[in-house]
Design an enzyme around this catalytic site. Structure first.
Site, PDB file in Angstrom:
ATOM      1  N   LEU A  22      14.931  -7.819  16.332  1.00 54.69           N
ATOM      2  CA  LEU A  22      15.350  -6.595  15.686  1.00 54.69           C
ATOM      3  C   LEU A  22      16.854  -6.607  15.485  1.00 54.69           C
ATOM      4  O   LEU A  22      17.583  -7.287  16.190  1.00 54.69           O
ATOM      5  CB  LEU A  22      14.951  -5.395  16.555  1.00 54.69           C
ATOM      6  CG  LEU A  22      13.453  -5.281  16.773  1.00 54.69           C
ATOM      7  CD1 LEU A  22      13.167  -4.277  17.870  1.00 54.69           C
ATOM      8  CD2 LEU A  22      12.758  -4.876  15.501  1.00 54.69           C
ATOM      9  N   LEU A 147      11.060  -1.910  24.915  1.00 53.56           N
ATOM     10  CA  LEU A 147      11.246  -3.296  24.518  1.00 53.56           C
ATOM     11  C   LEU A 147      11.130  -3.468  23.009  1.00 53.56           C
ATOM     12  O   LEU A 147      11.850  -4.265  22.397  1.00 53.56           O
ATOM     13  CB  LEU A 147      10.192  -4.154  25.234  1.00 53.56           C
ATOM     14  CG  LEU A 147      10.125  -5.651  24.931  1.00 53.56           C
ATOM     15  CD1 LEU A 147      11.451  -6.299  25.207  1.00 53.56           C
ATOM     16  CD2 LEU A 147       9.028  -6.280  25.768  1.00 53.56           C
ATOM     17  N   GLU A 148      10.234  -2.712  22.394  1.00 50.00           N
ATOM     18  CA  GLU A 148       9.983  -2.856  20.963  1.00 50.00           C
ATOM     19  C   GLU A 148      11.073  -2.227  20.101  1.00 50.00           C
ATOM     20  O   GLU A 148      11.505  -2.815  19.116  1.00 50.00           O
ATOM     21  CB  GLU A 148       8.627  -2.221  20.616  1.00 50.00           C
ATOM     22  CG  GLU A 148       7.424  -3.005  21.098  1.00 50.00           C
ATOM     23  CD  GLU A 148       7.264  -4.307  20.336  1.00 50.00           C
ATOM     24  OE1 GLU A 148       7.479  -4.317  19.117  1.00 50.00           O
ATOM     25  OE2 GLU A 148       6.933  -5.322  20.974  1.00 50.00           O
ATOM     26  N   SER A 149      11.484  -1.012  20.445  1.00 44.18           N
ATOM     27  CA  SER A 149      12.341  -0.254  19.527  1.00 44.18           C
ATOM     28  C   SER A 149      13.370   0.631  20.211  1.00 44.18           C
ATOM     29  O   SER A 149      14.062   1.385  19.515  1.00 44.18           O
ATOM     30  CB  SER A 149      11.456   0.636  18.645  1.00 44.18           C
ATOM     31  OG  SER A 149      10.808   1.630  19.455  1.00 44.18           O
ATOM     32  N   TYR A 253       9.411 -12.381  26.201  1.00 45.62           N
ATOM     33  CA  TYR A 253       8.842 -11.039  26.040  1.00 45.62           C
ATOM     34  C   TYR A 253       8.394 -10.437  27.380  1.00 45.62           C
ATOM     35  O   TYR A 253       8.750  -9.305  27.717  1.00 45.62           O
ATOM     36  CB  TYR A 253       7.660 -11.097  25.067  1.00 45.62           C
ATOM     37  CG  TYR A 253       7.257  -9.751  24.511  1.00 45.62           C
ATOM     38  CD1 TYR A 253       8.005  -9.142  23.521  1.00 45.62           C
ATOM     39  CD2 TYR A 253       6.113  -9.107  24.962  1.00 45.62           C
ATOM     40  CE1 TYR A 253       7.627  -7.911  22.982  1.00 45.62           C
ATOM     41  CE2 TYR A 253       5.729  -7.886  24.444  1.00 45.62           C
ATOM     42  CZ  TYR A 253       6.480  -7.295  23.448  1.00 45.62           C
ATOM     43  OH  TYR A 253       6.112  -6.080  22.936  1.00 45.62           O
TER      44      TYR A 253
END
Length: 534
Positions: A22, A147-149, A253
């Site tokens: 990202l 973790l994602e966003s 991850y």
């Protein structure tokens, strides 16, 4: 147009899995947004509300995160890192050096950002917890959006993944979320959280292992299955240890997520504020018809566009998708005003409009002639003031004769004058002229005249009530409003956006009133005129 339910709702709209890192940060990066086909668009295609989250940490030549191990952990940090997890985690936490690297990264390198994520998550976590409980998903996975966003519903990745849960367009659509020019339901927290729970359940059933399920959420089940076949192992950490088998992001991850879980369990010991589980807003869920003017709806209920969009981030336009009913979320105390607005026939003036891609030779004049619609109407529904159209960009145009009739407001000048009187937000004062009002409010004389069903040469009468579109966009719709001029001296640290927010106007207002350059450049000591409606 009925109020369906009142619920604790997470104010977001997201999507699914993403195979790349990202980029950016909501307040700093504005130049790399993603189009529907996953490409980075030109500046003419950007949405002002689209934002990004932090990049991944720097890696060395061996793919390891670069951290300063000479900077010792405090006793509290070492204790938190080494302590077993108190939650009933299905994940069997494995201690690795990578966990410590990411623990240091989140608690030292980007501690201030992590604090923002924690605060932002409070409005979403209660419902995410409840939805995951419905699906039987382990409680610890409700923290995966960190973790994602960074729990940002407006986040996009360089690969085109979107929303709090970072769904790619095709995967999001497979779970029933619409992603088109009008709306991106990957950014809707409720829809995307249901989708994430369903997808994680499917991955666990496929791999019978939460480590592999998480890796597949990041990289895709196909890549993980192929990696297992090539290596002959079904152990995530064995897969991660084989050079060039998994991408660095996928290798990191699970350790990165473990580090986040360690921090979440020990927030107060690490000096973070605890999560407030009672900070989720109470929202009413309301169904609206296609073509609803969302800016007018928000203004009627006392909200500006930014506030409404924070509660409804799936909308990519200021009009709801024509031809279909959708759901919006508003604060409980606003639902009565919104329901009353939706009962008016004029609440959905853009029904029957469609997307049109600009071609060579097109101009506002050409489109006006082709679709038999006034130029100012076309500009208004597209929220545009510029006279320039660029090849390849998309605009809204009437799709049928009925839409043309609606755009032209059917009844001619008399009907327009009646509507303008009902929506009046300015009372003419001595000395007011169409030219002075147009200049003051950053609109054209032609737009102002057509909005009120009069000619551009009309003489105004003291006490006459006018409708000024730009005032409505600034959120001040009082019929008996009067306007005062504020002389403002620019101070160090000021930006046009901050000044506009302070006085309830728009940056375009400030540029027009003060004849500023198009880039909006201001310097400390500059004097600005601000027309404030009271």
């Amino acid at each position: 147009m009925l109020v369906l339910t009142v619920s604790l709702f997470l104010t977001a709209c997201a999507g699914h899995q993403k195979p790349t890192t990202l980029i950016g940060e909501p307040d700093t990066v504005k130049d790399a947004r993603i189009t529907a086909d996953g490409q980075i668009p030109s500046s003419t295609q950007l949405e002002s509300g689209d934002t990004f989250i932090l990049p991944d940490p720097p890696l060395d030549a061996y793919g390891q995160i670069i951290v300063d191990f000479d900077d010792p952990l405090t006793d509290a940090e070492r204790k938190a890192l080494e302590a077993p997890l108190d939650f009933e985690f299905v994940l069997d936490i494995q201690e690795t050096k990578d966990v410590e690297r990411f623990f240091r990264f989140f608690t030292h390198d980007i501690r201030d950002r992590f604090e923002i994520w924690l605060k932002r998550s409070e409005q979403f976590l209660p419902e995410v917890r409840d939805i995951f409980a419905e699906y039987g998903i382990p409680h610890d996975l409700i923290y995966l959006p960190f973790l994602e966003s960074g729990y940002n519903p407006m986040a996009y990745s360089r690969a085109g993944a979107g929303g709090m849960w970072q769904f790619m367009p095709r995967t999001g659509e497979s779970f029933g979320m619409t992603f088109d020019w009008w709306i991106d339901q990957r950014r809707c927290p409720r829809l995307s959280t249901h989708a994430a729970a369903a997808y994680l359940s499917r991955l666990y059933n496929m791999f019978d292992d939460w480590y592999l399920a998480l890796a597949a959420y990041n990289a895709g089940e196909g890549r993980i299955s192929r990696a297992m076949q090539r290596s002959g192992t079904d152990n995530y950490f064995d897969l991660a240890s084989i050079n060039n088998l998994l991408a660095n992001e996928t290798r990191h991850y699970v350790p990165k997520f473990m580090a986040i879980l360690k921090i979440i369990q020990n927030l107060e010991e690490l000096g973070f504020d605890p999560i407030d589980w009672n900070n989720s807003p109470r929202l009413a869920e309301i169904e609206i018809t296609g073509g609803t003017d969302l800016v007018a709806l928000a203004s009627t209920s006392g909200m500006d566009w930014d506030t409404f969009r924070q509660l409804n981030p799936s909308f990519r336009r200021q009009v709801s998708p024509p031809g279909k009913k959708v759901t919006i979320f508003v604060p409980e105390e606003k639902q009565t005003a919104v329901a009353a607005y939706l009962k008016k026939p004029s609440s959905a003036p853009f029904t029957g409009f469609q997307r049109y891609q600009v071609r060579r030779g097109d101009s506002w004049y050409v489109l006006s002639s082709r679709f038999d619609t006034p130029i100012d109407v076309l500009k208004r529904i597209n929220n545009r003031t510029s006279n320039t159209l660029r090849i390849g960009e998309s605009v809204m145009v009437p799709a049928s004769p009925a839409a043309v009739a609606a755009a032209r407001q059917s009844g001619g000048a008399a009907s327009t004058q009646e509507r303008a009187s009902q929506r009046a937000n300015h009372v003419v004062q001595s000395g007011d002229t169409l030219w002075s009002l147009a200049r003051r409010h950053g609109v054209t004389v032609q737009t102002l005249a057509q909005a009120n069903g009069i000619t551009s040469g009309s003489t105004l009468r003291v006490g006459q009530r006018l409708y000024i579109p730009q005032i409505e966009r600034a959120g001040t719709r009082t019929a008996s409003a009067t306007t005062n001029v504020v002389q403002y001296r620019v101070r160090s640290g000021d930006t046009l956006w901050r000044i506009a927010q302070r006085y309830g106007v728009t940056t375009s207002n400030l540029v027009a009133w003060n004849k500023l350059p198009r880039n909006g450049l201001i310097r400390p000591g500059d004097n600005l005129k601000i027309y404030v409606t009271q």
